[in-house]
Design a protein around this motif. Sequence first.
Motif, PDB file in Angstrom:
ATOM      1  N   LYS A  64       0.818  -1.203   0.000  1.00 38.38           N
ATOM      2  CA  LYS A  64       0.000   0.000   0.000  1.00 38.38           C
ATOM      3  C   LYS A  64       0.861   1.267   0.000  1.00 38.38           C
ATOM      4  O   LYS A  64       0.484   2.295  -0.564  1.00 38.38           O
ATOM      5  CB  LYS A  64      -0.947  -0.008   1.200  1.00 38.38           C
ATOM      6  CG  LYS A  64      -2.035  -1.051   1.085  1.00 38.38           C
ATOM      7  CD  LYS A  64      -2.838  -0.833  -0.193  1.00 38.38           C
ATOM      8  CE  LYS A  64      -3.916  -1.844  -0.423  1.00 38.38           C
ATOM      9  NZ  LYS A  64      -4.646  -1.601  -1.698  1.00 38.38           N
ATOM     10  N   SER A  67       1.762   1.721  -3.457  1.00 38.87           N
ATOM     11  CA  SER A  67       0.595   2.230  -4.180  1.00 38.87           C
ATOM     12  C   SER A  67       0.478   3.740  -4.036  1.00 38.87           C
ATOM     13  O   SER A  67       0.112   4.443  -4.991  1.00 38.87           O
ATOM     14  CB  SER A  67      -0.688   1.575  -3.649  1.00 38.87           C
ATOM     15  OG  SER A  67      -0.710   0.192  -3.911  1.00 38.87           O
ATOM     16  N   ALA A  68       0.786   4.236  -2.838  1.00 36.65           N
ATOM     17  CA  ALA A  68       0.737   5.686  -2.611  1.00 36.65           C
ATOM     18  C   ALA A  68       1.778   6.395  -3.469  1.00 36.65           C
ATOM     19  O   ALA A  68       1.507   7.463  -4.040  1.00 36.65           O
ATOM     20  CB  ALA A  68       0.957   5.989  -1.129  1.00 36.65           C
ATOM     21  N   LEU A  71       0.397   6.595  -7.004  1.00 36.92           N
ATOM     22  CA  LEU A  71      -0.628   7.623  -7.170  1.00 36.92           C
ATOM     23  C   LEU A  71      -0.014   9.011  -7.240  1.00 36.92           C
ATOM     24  O   LEU A  71      -0.463   9.871  -8.013  1.00 36.92           O
ATOM     25  CB  LEU A  71      -1.632   7.557  -6.018  1.00 36.92           C
ATOM     26  CG  LEU A  71      -2.733   8.615  -6.023  1.00 36.92           C
ATOM     27  CD1 LEU A  71      -3.559   8.548  -7.300  1.00 36.92           C
ATOM     28  CD2 LEU A  71      -3.634   8.455  -4.800  1.00 36.92           C
ATOM     29  N   ASN A  72       1.033   9.234  -6.473  1.00 43.71           N
ATOM     30  CA  ASN A  72       1.656  10.559  -6.461  1.00 43.71           C
ATOM     31  C   ASN A  72       2.314  10.889  -7.799  1.00 43.71           C
ATOM     32  O   ASN A  72       2.473  12.063  -8.141  1.00 43.71           O
ATOM     33  CB  ASN A  72       2.672  10.669  -5.325  1.00 43.71           C
ATOM     34  CG  ASN A  72       2.747  12.080  -4.761  1.00 43.71           C
ATOM     35  OD1 ASN A  72       1.900  12.936  -5.064  1.00 43.71           O
ATOM     36  ND2 ASN A  72       3.756  12.340  -3.948  1.00 43.71           N
ATOM     37  N   ASN A  87       1.115  12.659   1.031  1.00 39.04           N
ATOM     38  CA  ASN A  87       0.306  11.817   0.149  1.00 39.04           C
ATOM     39  C   ASN A  87       0.035  10.461   0.786  1.00 39.04           C
ATOM     40  O   ASN A  87      -1.060   9.912   0.650  1.00 39.04           O
ATOM     41  CB  ASN A  87       1.029  11.641  -1.188  1.00 39.04           C
ATOM     42  CG  ASN A  87       0.245  10.758  -2.145  1.00 39.04           C
ATOM     43  OD1 ASN A  87      -0.883  11.050  -2.500  1.00 39.04           O
ATOM     44  ND2 ASN A  87       0.844   9.637  -2.534  1.00 39.04           N
ATOM     45  N   TYR A  91      -3.522   8.889   1.531  1.00 34.73           N
ATOM     46  CA  TYR A  91      -3.811   7.577   0.950  1.00 34.73           C
ATOM     47  C   TYR A  91      -4.308   6.618   2.028  1.00 34.73           C
ATOM     48  O   TYR A  91      -5.259   5.859   1.810  1.00 34.73           O
ATOM     49  CB  TYR A  91      -2.550   7.027   0.286  1.00 34.73           C
ATOM     50  CG  TYR A  91      -2.803   5.866  -0.643  1.00 34.73           C
ATOM     51  CD1 TYR A  91      -3.056   6.085  -1.995  1.00 34.73           C
ATOM     52  CD2 TYR A  91      -2.803   4.556  -0.185  1.00 34.73           C
ATOM     53  CE1 TYR A  91      -3.297   5.028  -2.862  1.00 34.73           C
ATOM     54  CE2 TYR A  91      -3.039   3.493  -1.042  1.00 34.73           C
ATOM     55  CZ  TYR A  91      -3.285   3.737  -2.374  1.00 34.73           C
ATOM     56  OH  TYR A  91      -3.537   2.683  -3.228  1.00 34.73           O
ATOM     57  N   TRP A  92      -3.676   6.661   3.197  1.00 38.27           N
ATOM     58  CA  TRP A  92      -4.065   5.757   4.287  1.00 38.27           C
ATOM     59  C   TRP A  92      -5.472   6.072   4.783  1.00 38.27           C
ATOM     60  O   TRP A  92      -6.241   5.164   5.104  1.00 38.27           O
ATOM     61  CB  TRP A  92      -3.062   5.821   5.431  1.00 38.27           C
ATOM     62  CG  TRP A  92      -2.494   4.463   5.732  1.00 38.27           C
ATOM     63  CD1 TRP A  92      -2.857   3.616   6.728  1.00 38.27           C
ATOM     64  CD2 TRP A  92      -1.462   3.787   4.999  1.00 38.27           C
ATOM     65  NE1 TRP A  92      -2.135   2.452   6.675  1.00 38.27           N
ATOM     66  CE2 TRP A  92      -1.254   2.533   5.621  1.00 38.27           C
ATOM     67  CE3 TRP A  92      -0.686   4.107   3.888  1.00 38.27           C
ATOM     68  CZ2 TRP A  92      -0.321   1.615   5.174  1.00 38.27           C
ATOM     69  CZ3 TRP A  92       0.252   3.197   3.446  1.00 38.27           C
ATOM     70  CH2 TRP A  92       0.431   1.974   4.078  1.00 38.27           C
ATOM     71  N   ASP A 108     -11.554   7.077  -2.598  1.00 42.88           N
ATOM     72  CA  ASP A 108     -11.105   7.771  -3.804  1.00 42.88           C
ATOM     73  C   ASP A 108     -11.828   9.099  -3.969  1.00 42.88           C
ATOM     74  O   ASP A 108     -11.225  10.121  -4.305  1.00 42.88           O
ATOM     75  CB  ASP A 108     -11.330   6.890  -5.038  1.00 42.88           C
ATOM     76  CG  ASP A 108     -10.397   5.692  -5.070  1.00 42.88           C
ATOM     77  OD1 ASP A 108      -9.337   5.749  -4.416  1.00 42.88           O
ATOM     78  OD2 ASP A 108     -10.722   4.704  -5.745  1.00 42.88           O
ATOM     79  N   LYS A 111     -10.495  11.706  -1.558  1.00 42.42           N
ATOM     80  CA  LYS A 111      -9.225  12.307  -1.976  1.00 42.42           C
ATOM     81  C   LYS A 111      -9.456  13.411  -3.003  1.00 42.42           C
ATOM     82  O   LYS A 111      -8.827  14.474  -2.938  1.00 42.42           O
ATOM     83  CB  LYS A 111      -8.292  11.230  -2.540  1.00 42.42           C
ATOM     84  CG  LYS A 111      -7.634  10.376  -1.470  1.00 42.42           C
ATOM     85  CD  LYS A 111      -6.715   9.329  -2.065  1.00 42.42           C
ATOM     86  CE  LYS A 111      -7.467   8.127  -2.531  1.00 42.42           C
ATOM     87  NZ  LYS A 111      -6.604   6.965  -2.829  1.00 42.42           N
ATOM     88  N   VAL A 130      -6.958   9.282  -9.848  1.00 43.44           N
ATOM     89  CA  VAL A 130      -7.237   8.172  -8.933  1.00 43.44           C
ATOM     90  C   VAL A 130      -7.810   6.968  -9.686  1.00 43.44           C
ATOM     91  O   VAL A 130      -7.540   5.813  -9.320  1.00 43.44           O
ATOM     92  CB  VAL A 130      -8.175   8.598  -7.787  1.00 43.44           C
ATOM     93  CG1 VAL A 130      -7.509   9.649  -6.915  1.00 43.44           C
ATOM     94  CG2 VAL A 130      -9.515   9.099  -8.298  1.00 43.44           C
ATOM     95  N   ASP A 133      -4.937   5.309 -11.513  1.00 41.77           N
ATOM     96  CA  ASP A 133      -4.143   4.594 -10.516  1.00 41.77           C
ATOM     97  C   ASP A 133      -4.725   3.202 -10.283  1.00 41.77           C
ATOM     98  O   ASP A 133      -3.991   2.205 -10.225  1.00 41.77           O
ATOM     99  CB  ASP A 133      -4.119   5.395  -9.217  1.00 41.77           C
ATOM    100  CG  ASP A 133      -3.365   4.682  -8.118  1.00 41.77           C
ATOM    101  OD1 ASP A 133      -2.142   4.506  -8.257  1.00 41.77           O
ATOM    102  OD2 ASP A 133      -3.996   4.298  -7.110  1.00 41.77           O
TER     103      ASP A 133
END
Length: 311
Positions: A64, A67-68, A71-72, A87, A91-92, A108, A111, A130, A133
């Motif tokens: 995870k 994954s963050a 996304l960034n 970020n 994300y968390w 999502d 965010k 998102v 992603d």
Amino acid sequence: MENNSNKEGKSKGKLLKLMLKIVITALCFWYISKKIDFSDVWIALLKANWLLLGIAVLLYALSKLLSAFRLNIYFRNISLFISEWDNIKLYWLGMFYNLFLPGAIGGDAYKVIILNKKFKASYKKTTSAVLLDRFSGLLALGVILCAYAIAVINETLVDAVMVSGAFVGVGIFYLAIRSFFKDFIAGFWPTFFWGLAVQLCQVICIYFIMASLGVPLQHEWILIFLLASIVSVFPVSLGGGLGTRELVFAEGARFFHLDPHIGVIISLLFYLCNVLSCVWGAYYIFNDPLKNVDVPAGVADLQPEVSEKGF
């Protein structure tokens, strides 16, 4: 009056979706209960090696974290510059919303809304970020699934289909971004490789879960897991695939002549890894994950603030 009617309609729609997810999850577990003995599942869980399970949790959390980072990259493609740490916090929190608040606003969507409020970021572009992603993660998942299908099934026709499918899938996704999401084309390959890293972390997580149960490290279990992960992408049950993932594991085990009890245990332990990783996002419900972010001068004057109803 019309606005109130719209709000009531949306609320009823959300409630209906939540009730449907609850029913589907319950039906999945009811069906599984007809095929396996849950008391045997519980006994096996108690005998698991919790040290190896702890490593599995850390591997899932690492996936995870990666994954963050992925996304960034998409955020930077649209000139939305957030530090990696800020970020990750955002994300968390999104992970917590997705897993524990299925009837409320999704992680999502949250965010997108908070980035609009903080940076006046375009809803369209942040929504695209998102969603892409998610799709890049699904693409990487599909590629790894093809590799395991080749290893497990080992038939010439299947091998050809899987190799072709992997290349075609990557090509279609690339052309789609190049044609319709040009802002993100620079991030295509970096996000694709980050996606592979994410999925490989979760595959290794499953291997550690299997080791904790004393289960032989058979590739068939990984193939079933990857198929279950694809099914869990569809938001038809609670908690990111709870119930549907276990159903795929049970039926997949039967298909490959494996023990369905073990399949359900692996699936439930993977879900436990998810819960233990996501629960920490609750901290940011009460502590704004972006409170220390410096908004560039003049951003607040770019456009009037958009309410959540605009989403």
